[in-house]
Design a protein around this motif. Structure first.
Motif, PDB file in Angstrom:
ATOM      1  N   ASP A 112       1.305  -1.201   0.285  1.00  0.00           N
ATOM      2  CA  ASP A 112       0.114  -0.131   0.015  1.00  0.00           C
ATOM      3  C   ASP A 112       0.826   1.332   0.093  1.00  0.00           C
ATOM      4  OD1 ASP A 112      -1.981  -1.919  -0.097  1.00  0.00           O
ATOM      5  OD2 ASP A 112      -3.470  -1.200   2.347  1.00  0.00           O
ATOM      6  N   ASP A 113       2.278   1.132   0.862  1.00  0.00           N
ATOM      7  CA  ASP A 113       2.845   2.693   0.615  1.00  0.00           C
ATOM      8  C   ASP A 113       3.302   2.700  -0.329  1.00  0.00           C
ATOM      9  OD1 ASP A 113       2.293   2.661   3.665  1.00  0.00           O
ATOM     10  OD2 ASP A 113       3.961   1.695   4.039  1.00  0.00           O
ATOM     11  N   CYS A 139      -7.552   4.501  -1.460  1.00  0.00           N
ATOM     12  CA  CYS A 139      -6.840   4.131  -0.389  1.00  0.00           C
ATOM     13  C   CYS A 139      -5.819   5.030   1.132  1.00  0.00           C
ATOM     14  CB  CYS A 139      -5.081   4.447  -0.847  1.00  0.00           C
ATOM     15  SG  CYS A 139      -4.819   3.181  -2.135  1.00  0.00           S
ATOM     16  N   CYS A 140      -6.974   6.498   1.071  1.00  0.00           N
ATOM     17  CA  CYS A 140      -6.989   6.734   2.118  1.00  0.00           C
ATOM     18  C   CYS A 140      -8.629   6.783   3.208  1.00  0.00           C
ATOM     19  CB  CYS A 140      -8.048   8.381   2.413  1.00  0.00           C
ATOM     20  SG  CYS A 140      -6.315   9.495   0.746  1.00  0.00           S
ATOM     21  N   GLN A 142      -9.044   3.337   3.556  1.00  0.00           N
ATOM     22  CA  GLN A 142      -8.442   2.318   4.025  1.00  0.00           C
ATOM     23  C   GLN A 142      -7.869   2.093   5.420  1.00  0.00           C
ATOM     24  OE1 GLN A 142      -6.761  -0.087   0.413  1.00  0.00           O
ATOM     25  NE2 GLN A 142      -8.220  -1.350   0.256  1.00  0.00           N
ATOM     26  N   GLU A 143      -7.151   3.776   5.159  1.00  0.00           N
ATOM     27  CA  GLU A 143      -6.320   3.738   6.377  1.00  0.00           C
ATOM     28  C   GLU A 143      -6.803   4.825   7.821  1.00  0.00           C
ATOM     29  OE1 GLU A 143      -2.918   6.577   4.569  1.00  0.00           O
ATOM     30  OE2 GLU A 143      -1.828   4.448   4.044  1.00  0.00           O
ATOM     31  N   LYS A 144      -8.335   5.048   6.676  1.00  0.00           N
ATOM     32  CA  LYS A 144      -9.031   5.516   7.906  1.00  0.00           C
ATOM     33  C   LYS A 144      -8.641   7.347   8.034  1.00  0.00           C
ATOM     34  CE  LYS A 144     -10.726   1.329  10.540  1.00  0.00           C
ATOM     35  NZ  LYS A 144     -11.069   1.201   9.500  1.00  0.00           N
ATOM     36  N   ASN A 145      -8.283   7.918   6.795  1.00  0.00           N
ATOM     37  CA  ASN A 145      -7.804   9.004   6.618  1.00  0.00           C
ATOM     38  C   ASN A 145      -9.136   9.490   5.857  1.00  0.00           C
ATOM     39  OD1 ASN A 145      -6.768  11.562   6.118  1.00  0.00           O
ATOM     40  ND2 ASN A 145      -4.701  11.130   5.788  1.00  0.00           N
TER      41      ASN A 145
END
Length: 168
Positions: A112-113, A139-140, A142-145
Motif C-alpha cells: 500500500d505504501d 487508499c485513504c 483504507q487508512e481511515k484518513n
C-alpha cells in the motif's frame, strides 16, 4: 434512423458535459459514435471529455479518427496539434498513466505504501486524472484518513460532478 439516434445521443452528451457530468457524457457520446462511427463532432466532444478526465490517450484516439473522417475545419486537428506542440506535457500525462498502473500492481501485491507513492506521482503529473483520484480516495479510506479521502472525492466531483465512484 441510426443517424438520428446518434444525433440524439450527441445532444444528450453535450448537455451532460455542460453540467460537468463527464461520466454520463462519456456514455452518451460513446453511444452516439456506436450508432454513427462517422459522427466526427461526437468524437471531438468525446475526446474533450476524455481529456478533461485525464485520459489523454483515449482523447487522442478519437481526435485522430475524427480528423481522418473530416479534414476541413475540424477542431480535432487543432487539439492534436496542441498536444504535439507540448511534447513534455503529453509525456507527463503518459507517465501519470504508467504510475497509476504501477500503483494498481502494488495494491494487488499488498504494498500500500508504494502504491500511495505512485498515485501521488501520477497526480503530480496529471492533476485531473479522475481514476487516480478515485484510487487515492480508496487508499485513504483504507487508512481511515477520512479528511484526505474527502479532499480527493471533492476533487473528482469538481471535475466530474456525477462520477459514480466518487458519489458512492
Amino acid at each position: 434512423k441510426t443517424r438520428n439516434a446518434s444525433i440524439r445521443f450527441y445532444n444528450k452528451g453535450l448537455e451532460q458535459a455542460k453540467v460537468r457530468d463527464l461520466t454520463g457524457a462519456e456514455k452518451s457520446l460513446e453511444q452516439s459514435v456506436l450508432f454513427d462511427k462517422n459522427n466526427y463532432i461526437a468524437r471531438n466532444l468525446l475526446g474533450l471529455v476524455y481529456h478533461e478526465k485525464g485520459q489523454i490517450a483515449d482523447a487522442l484516439k478519437h481526435w485522430i479518427v475524427s480528423a481522418s473522417i473530416h479534414q476541413d475545419n475540424n477542431p480535432a486537428s487543432y487539439y492534436i496539434e496542441t498536444l504535439r506542440k507540448d511534447g513534455r506535457k503529453k509525456e507527463k500525462k503518459n507517465d501519470a498513466v504508467r504510475f497509476y498502473n504501477q500503483a494498481i500492481s502494488y495494491l494487488q501485491q499488498g504494498s500500500d505504501d508504494l502504491a500511495l507513492i505512485q498515485l501521488k506521482r501520477a497526480l503530480d503529473y496529471n492533476k485531473n486524472f479522475v481514476e487516480a483520484c478515485n484510487l487515492m480516495t480508496l487508499c485513504c479510506l483504507q487508512e481511515k484518513n477520512f479528511d484526505r479521502a474527502s479532499y480527493f472525492i471533492q476533487k473528482v466531483l469538481k471535475i466530474d460532478q456525477y462520477n459514480p465512484k466518487a458519489l458512492k
